[in-house]
Design a protein around this motif. Sequence first.
Motif, short mmCIF file in Angstrom:
data_model
loop_
_atom_site.label_atom_id
_atom_site.label_comp_id
_atom_site.label_asym_id
_atom_site.label_seq_id
_atom_site.Cartn_x
_atom_site.Cartn_y
_atom_site.Cartn_z
N MET A 191 0.83 -1.19 0.00
CA MET A 191 0.00 0.00 0.00
C MET A 191 0.87 1.25 0.00
N ALA A 192 0.25 2.37 -0.31
CA ALA A 192 0.96 3.63 -0.28
C ALA A 192 1.31 3.98 1.16
N ILE A 193 2.46 4.66 1.36
CA ILE A 193 2.84 5.09 2.69
C ILE A 193 1.82 6.07 3.22
N VAL A 194 1.39 6.98 2.39
CA VAL A 194 0.32 7.90 2.76
C VAL A 194 -0.89 7.55 1.91
N SER A 195 -2.02 7.28 2.56
CA SER A 195 -3.20 6.85 1.83
C SER A 195 -3.70 7.95 0.92
N THR A 196 -4.09 7.56 -0.28
CA THR A 196 -4.69 8.50 -1.22
C THR A 196 -6.14 8.13 -1.49
N LYS A 197 -6.77 7.46 -0.53
CA LYS A 197 -8.16 7.08 -0.69
C LYS A 197 -9.01 8.32 -0.90
N ILE A 198 -9.96 8.23 -1.82
CA ILE A 198 -10.78 9.39 -2.15
C ILE A 198 -12.25 8.98 -2.21
N LYS A 199 -13.13 9.89 -1.81
CA LYS A 199 -14.56 9.63 -1.87
C LYS A 199 -15.09 10.00 -3.25
N ARG A 200 -16.19 9.38 -3.61
CA ARG A 200 -16.76 9.62 -4.93
C ARG A 200 -17.11 11.08 -5.16
N ASP A 201 -17.65 11.74 -4.13
CA ASP A 201 -18.06 13.12 -4.30
C ASP A 201 -16.87 14.09 -4.35
N GLN A 202 -15.65 13.57 -4.17
CA GLN A 202 -14.45 14.41 -4.27
C GLN A 202 -13.80 14.32 -5.64
N LEU A 203 -14.29 13.41 -6.47
CA LEU A 203 -13.69 13.22 -7.78
C LEU A 203 -13.93 14.41 -8.70
N LYS A 204 -12.93 14.70 -9.52
CA LYS A 204 -13.04 15.74 -10.53
C LYS A 204 -12.75 15.14 -11.89
N PRO A 205 -13.46 15.57 -12.94
CA PRO A 205 -13.19 15.05 -14.28
C PRO A 205 -11.71 15.21 -14.63
N GLY A 206 -11.14 14.14 -15.14
CA GLY A 206 -9.72 14.16 -15.47
C GLY A 206 -8.85 13.49 -14.42
N ASP A 207 -9.42 13.13 -13.27
CA ASP A 207 -8.65 12.46 -12.23
C ASP A 207 -8.25 11.05 -12.67
N HIS A 208 -7.06 10.66 -12.31
CA HIS A 208 -6.58 9.29 -12.50
C HIS A 208 -6.78 8.55 -11.19
N VAL A 209 -7.60 7.53 -11.21
CA VAL A 209 -7.92 6.79 -10.01
C VAL A 209 -7.57 5.31 -10.20
N PHE A 210 -7.48 4.61 -9.08
CA PHE A 210 -7.22 3.17 -9.15
C PHE A 210 -7.89 2.47 -7.98
N SER A 211 -8.01 1.16 -8.11
CA SER A 211 -8.60 0.34 -7.07
C SER A 211 -7.76 -0.92 -6.91
N TRP A 212 -7.45 -1.25 -5.69
CA TRP A 212 -6.65 -2.45 -5.43
C TRP A 212 -7.48 -3.70 -5.71
N ARG A 213 -6.80 -4.73 -6.18
CA ARG A 213 -7.42 -6.01 -6.44
C ARG A 213 -6.69 -7.11 -5.67
N GLU A 214 -7.42 -8.18 -5.35
CA GLU A 214 -6.83 -9.39 -4.76
C GLU A 214 -5.89 -9.08 -3.60
N LEU A 215 -6.43 -8.46 -2.54
CA LEU A 215 -5.67 -8.21 -1.31
C LEU A 215 -4.41 -7.39 -1.57
N TYR A 216 -4.55 -6.34 -2.37
CA TYR A 216 -3.48 -5.39 -2.66
C TYR A 216 -2.34 -6.00 -3.48
N VAL A 217 -2.62 -7.09 -4.19
CA VAL A 217 -1.59 -7.68 -5.04
C VAL A 217 -1.33 -6.79 -6.25
N TYR A 218 -2.37 -6.26 -6.86
CA TYR A 218 -2.20 -5.36 -7.99
C TYR A 218 -3.37 -4.38 -8.00
#
Length: 232
Positions: free
Chosen positions: A1-28
């Motif tokens: 995981m990231a040293i500092v969390s970059t978790k974001i809420k849906r209502d904080q998203l702005k068009p053009g944001d690059h987002v990601f979601s962890w899969r399989e227990l943070y494997v990728y």
Amino acid sequence: MAIVSTKIKRDQLKPGDHVFSWRELYVYAHHAIYVGDGKLIHFTVAANREIGSGTVSSNFGSTSSSRYAAFPCPICGYHSRLGGVVSTCIDCFLYGGDLYLFKYGVSMAELLANPRSATVCTLASSDPSEVVLHRAFYLLENGFGAYDLFEKNCIDFALYCKTGLIVLPGAQRSVLSLLALAVAALSTIPLGNFGFAVSVYGTYRVIRLAHDIGFRDDATKIEVEELVRRFP
């Protein structure tokens, strides 16, 4: 995981944001560009077997196609058997996971300190959101070529949309760049067992740096129309 969390809420998203979601227990992780109205554009293989977080472990993981519904989503119409550049709702992208914001323009210190740097941040700067959105929608319409685990995956797509940078087929690093990486790796090697462990980690950090699109000297900035024309 990231040293500092970059978790974001849906209502904080702005068009053009690059987002990601962890899969399989943070494997990728799987990456996308948020385009507004609860929709994302991302590059995937059929049945959502998204691989390509830039980590060593991601090269060996995949999600089971039986895990996802084969019927079209009632919200966005996405079908899990579809591959390529797709537009989906946030729920179809997440599959129950959390949403994280990818960071651009980080310092060298932050990049090297983060063990998952290639997955969560880059030295490269992002282009303006209107440019990012133009690339994402253009590739949604025209495609991003064939999905490739090592050469062209979901994070490569998102990074290109944000920066316009891509490593073209046949591109190679300069000799000076490779020498600089070798010196950096050798400088991390002290003596003793503990030193060996440190040197291995230091070499790993250099390898991570070597893959950063903002560090590579073989990455080319190319307009999306030209990219599609040259590599349909």
